[in-house]
Design a protein around this motif. Sequence first.
Motif, PDB file in Angstrom:
ATOM      1  N   ASN A 172       0.800  -1.232   0.000  1.00  0.00           N
ATOM      2  CA  ASN A 172       0.000   0.000   0.000  1.00  0.00           C
ATOM      3  C   ASN A 172       0.828   1.275   0.000  1.00  0.00           C
ATOM      4  N   ALA A 173       2.111   1.169  -0.299  1.00  0.00           N
ATOM      5  CA  ALA A 173       2.905   2.389  -0.476  1.00  0.00           C
ATOM      6  C   ALA A 173       2.511   3.065  -1.787  1.00  0.00           C
ATOM      7  N   THR A 174       2.557   4.386  -1.781  1.00  0.00           N
ATOM      8  CA  THR A 174       2.229   5.176  -2.973  1.00  0.00           C
ATOM      9  C   THR A 174       3.419   6.070  -3.301  1.00  0.00           C
ATOM     10  N   ILE A 175       3.920   5.966  -4.515  1.00  0.00           N
ATOM     11  CA  ILE A 175       5.073   6.756  -4.963  1.00  0.00           C
ATOM     12  C   ILE A 175       4.653   7.478  -6.237  1.00  0.00           C
ATOM     13  N   LEU A 176       4.717   8.799  -6.213  1.00  0.00           N
ATOM     14  CA  LEU A 176       4.155   9.602  -7.292  1.00  0.00           C
ATOM     15  C   LEU A 176       5.192  10.553  -7.884  1.00  0.00           C
ATOM     16  N   GLY A 177       5.061  10.811  -9.185  1.00  0.00           N
ATOM     17  CA  GLY A 177       5.810  11.884  -9.830  1.00  0.00           C
ATOM     18  C   GLY A 177       6.924  11.406 -10.741  1.00  0.00           C
ATOM     19  N   GLY A 178       7.027  12.040 -11.889  1.00  0.00           N
ATOM     20  CA  GLY A 178       8.041  11.674 -12.867  1.00  0.00           C
ATOM     21  C   GLY A 178       9.450  12.007 -12.453  1.00  0.00           C
TER      22      GLY A 178
END
Length: 264
Positions: free
Chosen positions: A217-223
């Motif tokens: 359930n980890a969320t990693i966002l962004g280019g």
Amino acid sequence: MDKASIIKNIKEHKNQPNLRFELKERTESFTNRLFYTLFDIDTPVDENLDLLEKEFDALVNLACWQVDKPCQRVWANFVVRLPQILEKLNLDAEAIVNCDPASLSIEEVYMAYPGFYAIAIYRLAHELYIDGFPLVPRLMTEYAHRQTGVDINPGARIGNSFFIDHATGVVIGETAIIKNNVKIYQGVTLGALYVAKKLQKTKRHPTIENNVTIYANATILGGDTVIGENSIIGGNAWITESVPANSTVYHSPIIKIKTLPHVS
């Protein structure tokens, strides 16, 4: 409104001339045959390659709507890469059996692990994606998504020995880059910080370096977000900026336990 009027109105609103759901059904059949050809010991490779070529020709006729696009050449490019794809998938299966103490055999991984199936269909679809074959790669990975709960866009770039454990709820975006020996668990999202059509041609999803583990359930966002090599991302973490190599990132929830006093 009488039946004739209903039919007339429906026909007027069916305004997508290339929308044939036969393409979806044929893609699923092609995907199944492709998987069996690569892995099932009783499936004859030589016969099935001929059948796959015929099925692919049918997909070309349904998916290549612009006559100037050389879709006919895609099969020749794709089929010569199948041994290399299979080699990568065998590494993925070995990574799973070596990392998961619950796995009883390598055969179990190939037949019963949804994470492996999702990776397999992704790797096959990705090769068609990079050749510019329209729509079919997306239909292939969506078929795997429906089967496994894992949504990997065929445009993602994934290195060797990739391990998805438990699998359900994993989302990996189109421009994500995942390098070698990465392990991720259920519910992980590698997504975009911003969703806008004008960002279509930009890198919107994160880069995961070698030997990273990302827990549930980890969320990693962004280019621009890079998770440095050898890092561990704990469960439920929310990350929108880069993490240096050899880091441990974890989410610290506040947990309060209230118990009722004993009643005499």
